[in-house]
Scaffold this active site. Structure first.
Site, PDB file in Angstrom:
ATOM      1  N   CYS A 100       1.939  -9.409   0.371  1.00 19.23           N
ATOM      2  CA  CYS A 100       2.935  -9.625   1.437  1.00 19.23           C
ATOM      3  C   CYS A 100       2.230 -10.106   2.711  1.00 19.23           C
ATOM      4  CB  CYS A 100       3.713  -8.346   1.716  1.00 19.23           C
ATOM      5  SG  CYS A 100       4.978  -7.974   0.489  1.00 19.23           S
ATOM      6  N   GLY A 107      -4.560  -3.293 -16.241  1.00 23.37           N
ATOM      7  CA  GLY A 107      -5.532  -3.619 -15.199  1.00 23.37           C
ATOM      8  C   GLY A 107      -4.904  -4.149 -13.919  1.00 23.37           C
ATOM      9  N   HIS A 157       2.250  -6.088  -6.321  1.00 24.49           N
ATOM     10  CA  HIS A 157       3.247  -7.109  -5.960  1.00 24.49           C
ATOM     11  C   HIS A 157       3.169  -8.095  -7.108  1.00 24.49           C
ATOM     12  CE1 HIS A 157       5.049  -9.941  -2.687  1.00 24.49           C
ATOM     13  NE2 HIS A 157       5.108 -10.575  -3.852  1.00 24.49           N
ATOM     14  N   HIS A 179       2.657 -10.804  -9.687  1.00 23.65           N
ATOM     15  CA  HIS A 179       2.002 -12.104  -9.541  1.00 23.65           C
ATOM     16  C   HIS A 179       1.642 -12.651 -10.912  1.00 23.65           C
ATOM     17  CE1 HIS A 179      -0.921  -8.839  -9.324  1.00 23.65           C
ATOM     18  NE2 HIS A 179      -1.748  -9.629  -9.985  1.00 23.65           N
ATOM     19  N   HIS A 231      -0.964 -14.862 -12.973  1.00 22.26           N
ATOM     20  CA  HIS A 231      -2.288 -15.486 -13.024  1.00 22.26           C
ATOM     21  C   HIS A 231      -2.186 -16.805 -13.786  1.00 22.26           C
ATOM     22  CE1 HIS A 231      -4.767 -11.902 -11.858  1.00 22.26           C
ATOM     23  NE2 HIS A 231      -3.747 -11.244 -12.351  1.00 22.26           N
TER      24      HIS A 231
HETATM   25  P1  AMP Z   1      -4.145  -7.851 -11.007  1.00 23.38           P
HETATM   26  O1  AMP Z   1      -5.406  -7.185 -11.460  1.00 23.38           O
HETATM   27  O2  AMP Z   1      -3.345  -8.491 -12.109  1.00 23.38           O
HETATM   28  O3  AMP Z   1      -3.302  -6.946 -10.125  1.00 23.38           O
HETATM   29  O4  AMP Z   1      -4.641  -9.070 -10.123  1.00 23.38           O
HETATM   30  C1  AMP Z   1      -4.918  -8.984  -8.768  1.00 23.38           C
HETATM   31  C2  AMP Z   1      -5.729 -10.187  -8.447  1.00 23.38           C
HETATM   32  O5  AMP Z   1      -5.687 -10.399  -7.033  1.00 23.38           O
HETATM   33  C3  AMP Z   1      -7.228 -10.042  -8.800  1.00 23.38           C
HETATM   34  O6  AMP Z   1      -7.561 -11.092  -9.708  1.00 23.38           O
HETATM   35  C4  AMP Z   1      -7.936 -10.166  -7.463  1.00 23.38           C
HETATM   36  O7  AMP Z   1      -9.150 -10.865  -7.560  1.00 23.38           O
HETATM   37  C5  AMP Z   1      -6.911 -10.898  -6.622  1.00 23.38           C
HETATM   38  N1  AMP Z   1      -6.999 -10.675  -5.186  1.00 23.38           N
HETATM   39  C6  AMP Z   1      -7.078  -9.493  -4.542  1.00 23.38           C
HETATM   40  N2  AMP Z   1      -7.125  -9.683  -3.199  1.00 23.38           N
HETATM   41  C7  AMP Z   1      -7.061 -11.027  -3.011  1.00 23.38           C
HETATM   42  C8  AMP Z   1      -7.074 -11.863  -1.852  1.00 23.38           C
HETATM   43  N3  AMP Z   1      -7.156 -11.362  -0.615  1.00 23.38           N
HETATM   44  N4  AMP Z   1      -7.005 -13.202  -2.033  1.00 23.38           N
HETATM   45  C9  AMP Z   1      -6.945 -13.724  -3.274  1.00 23.38           C
HETATM   46  N5  AMP Z   1      -6.912 -12.989  -4.392  1.00 23.38           N
HETATM   47  C10 AMP Z   1      -6.980 -11.663  -4.273  1.00 23.38           C
HETATM   48 ZN    ZN Z   2       4.125  -7.337  -1.506  1.00 21.02          ZN
END
Ligand code: AMP
Ligand code: ZN
Length: 114
Positions: free
Chosen positions: A8, A93, A98, A100, A102
């Protein structure tokens, strides 16, 4: 907007990101710890943690994400394929709660994960 949520904050511009695409429904940016040569995150602009918590309006945003992803992949040169993953909860994992998507590619992805 969840004031404790890092995605966010990225959507609000409070934390910088390497933006690849943005519209009213989604933000797409580079993952900070890439797991492949190309590793993007497509984030709907509404805060909810998992598919289990998603309402109809949020599902519309996710639909728009999936419609947009192929053209983003094309622009990123992922012509020989890519992987799309949504982690759900601890066993998967998930670290950022939030939802997302990949987008991983730019190399053969290996056969072990899926
Ligand atoms: P998940 O493990 O599916 O929740 O993926 C979270 C992803 O967010 C991980 O691959 C992190 O490397 C990525 N992540 C966390 N903080 C940031 C950030 N500030 N900018 C870009 N990616 C991020
Ligand atoms: Zn959020």
């Amino acid at each position: 907007m969840d004031k404790n949520c890092i995605f966010c904050k990225i959507i609000a511009g409070e934390i910088p990101s390497q933006k690849v695409y943005e519209d009213e429904s989604m933000l797409v940016f580079k993952d900070i710890q890439p797991q492949a040569k190309v590793h993007l995150l497509c984030v709907p602009k509404s805060h909810f943690a998992t598919l289990a918590e998603m309402n109809e309006e949020q599902a519309e945003l996710v639909k728009k994400c999936f419609i947009k992803i192929p053209s983003i992949a094309r622009e990123q040169g992922l012509d020989s394929g890519y992987r799309v993953i949504i982690n759900q909860g601890a066993d998967a994992g998930q670290t950022v709660f939030h939802l997302h998507i990949h987008i991983l590619g730019g190399q053969p992805m290996g056969e072990k994960m899926l």
